[in-house]
Design an enzyme around this catalytic site. Structure first.
Site, mmCIF file in Angstrom:
data_model
loop_
_atom_site.group_PDB
_atom_site.id
_atom_site.type_symbol
_atom_site.label_atom_id
_atom_site.label_comp_id
_atom_site.label_asym_id
_atom_site.label_seq_id
_atom_site.Cartn_x
_atom_site.Cartn_y
_atom_site.Cartn_z
ATOM 1 N N CYS A 56 0.808 -1.217 0.000
ATOM 2 C CA CYS A 56 0.000 0.000 0.000
ATOM 3 C C CYS A 56 0.842 1.268 0.000
ATOM 4 C CB CYS A 56 -0.954 -0.017 1.206
ATOM 5 S SG CYS A 56 -2.681 -0.194 0.730
ATOM 6 N N ASP A 66 -16.257 4.974 1.314
ATOM 7 C CA ASP A 66 -16.129 4.016 2.412
ATOM 8 C C ASP A 66 -15.195 2.889 1.971
ATOM 9 O OD1 ASP A 66 -16.736 2.593 4.886
ATOM 10 O OD2 ASP A 66 -18.548 3.819 4.949
ATOM 11 N N ASP A 109 -8.808 -4.190 -4.854
ATOM 12 C CA ASP A 109 -7.508 -3.721 -4.381
ATOM 13 C C ASP A 109 -6.425 -4.424 -5.181
ATOM 14 O OD1 ASP A 109 -5.701 -2.323 -2.670
ATOM 15 O OD2 ASP A 109 -7.121 -2.587 -1.029
ATOM 16 N N ASP A 115 -11.435 -4.771 3.874
ATOM 17 C CA ASP A 115 -12.551 -3.904 3.480
ATOM 18 C C ASP A 115 -13.897 -4.583 3.731
ATOM 19 O OD1 ASP A 115 -10.828 -1.919 2.623
ATOM 20 O OD2 ASP A 115 -10.861 -2.554 0.532
ATOM 21 N N ASP A 119 -10.440 -0.467 8.052
ATOM 22 C CA ASP A 119 -9.145 -1.153 8.170
ATOM 23 C C ASP A 119 -8.054 -0.130 7.882
ATOM 24 O OD1 ASP A 119 -9.962 -1.072 5.458
ATOM 25 O OD2 ASP A 119 -8.677 -2.769 4.938
#
Length: 352
Positions: free
Chosen positions: A27, A57, A74, A97, A233
């Protein structure tokens, strides 16, 4: 790692970027929060009645046949050369998520970019990835239903997931003043991974981090969702970035218990040696935290991008100790790291 040299003809700003920290994996490779939010603000609200929520969200909320389904996607640049470990991390990262929305994982698509290699090697890597993915998903009650593959310069694994949650959906913005904030995983993964790219992190610290990143959080999520008023998260925008989004959505401020923050072993030494993620600067600009002493090394931890990070839940004060006890009974570490309070919307400060 020696920074690459810019070509004679290059895009505007490339030389400045190459002079900064190397592009991280996981990330840490995200587009910064300021750029992303500017783009998302231009999107219209969903016009379909069965699309309950749009961007903002952890996952979109859809209504299908009277049930609520959540949908997320993702992808991660590889943080390890081990394909099995990487797909496990990528799936559990995406499941964060789903879990944070109060849902149970349902079905997954994989989007794989493999580094260019011979067909026999492609077959071996594909078998390793798919076998591992199937096992991880089945353990959490989900199915692998398809995907897409290409080859490129490096391994990147993307995951699209659906989850089911009935009529109750937990969002980021439901927190109440007085709620306690519970975190289920230490911070500092981005700092360790950035240092590991340059050969500066201790092997035992990297190994311990990878073990944590490959551990599922479904049991923790099941306990938290029974009491949580809001949940997220902690991933690319760091602890402060994700907490700030929760506080802003609830119209509250957040008080951070700095002394209670769990931090991975080895992080303090790495921060003091100047290591950190390429994304940390953007994260810090987007989510300022008041009250930090000048030079406090933990400032870097607050804004450090996390990969497969912990769940952060807002729990009513009267239930917080009960939830912590329930997590501990299951052998799950968790920490009370702050609280919501009345104050400037989205404001954050550390407890003196």
């Amino acid at each position: 790692m020696t920074p690459p040299v810019a070509p004679d003809q290059a895009a505007l700003g490339l030389s400045d970027m190459l002079a900064e920290k190397p592009l991280c994996g996981g990330c840490g490779a995200k587009v910064g929060p300021g750029v992303l939010n500017a783009g998302l603000c231009q999107l219209p609200l969903p016009s379909r009645a069965d699309v309950i929520s749009g961007p903002g969200d952890d996952a979109a909320v859809l209504e299908i046949g009277g049930l609520r389904q959540v949908l997320t996607t993702d992808h991660l640049r590889a943080v390890t050369d081990d394909p099995a470990a990487m797909v496990r991390i990528a799936i559990l990262h995406a499941m964060g998520d789903i879990w944070s929305m109060g849902a149970e994982p349902q079905a997954a698509l994989l989007s794989l970019i493999l580094s260019r290699q011979s067909e026999p090697l492609q077959a071996r890597v594909m078998e390793e990835i798919l076998t591992t993915a199937q096992a991880v998903l089945q353990a959490e009650g989900a199915a692998l239903v398809g995907g897409h593959t290409t080859m490129g310069s490096e391994m990147t694994i993307g995951v699209t997931l659906t989850g089911l949650c009935g009529q109750k959906v937990i969002t980021q913005d439901g927190g109440k003043a007085g709620d306690r904030l519970i975190l289920t995983r230490p911070l500092g993964s981005g700092i360790i991974l950035a240092a590991e790219m340059q050969g500066a992190a201790r092997g035992r610290d990297v190994a311990a981090l990878l073990d944590v990143m490959q551990a599922p959080q479904g049991r923790a999520a099941a306990i938290l969702r029974g009491a949580a008023t809001a949940m997220t998260d902690v991933t690319g925008f760091g602890f402060a970035g994700h907490l700030g989004a929760m506080a802003k959505g609830a119209g509250l401020s957040a008080l951070i218990y700095l002394e209670n923050l769990p931090i991975f072993a080895g992080v303090q030494d790495l921060v003091r040696a100047g290591h950190g993620s390429a994304l940390a600067k953007s994260n810090r600009a987007a989510a300022p935290v008041a009250g930090l002493a000048e030079g406090d090394w933990r400032s870097a931890v607050l804004h450090d991008p996390q990969t497969a990070g912990g769940l952060l839940a807002a729990i009513p004060a009267q239930k917080a100790q009960e939830i912590l006890a329930a997590l501990a009974k299951e052998g799950i570490e968790a920490w009370e790291v702050g609280e919501f309070e009345a104050g400037p919307e989205g404001g954050m400060a550390v407890r003196a």
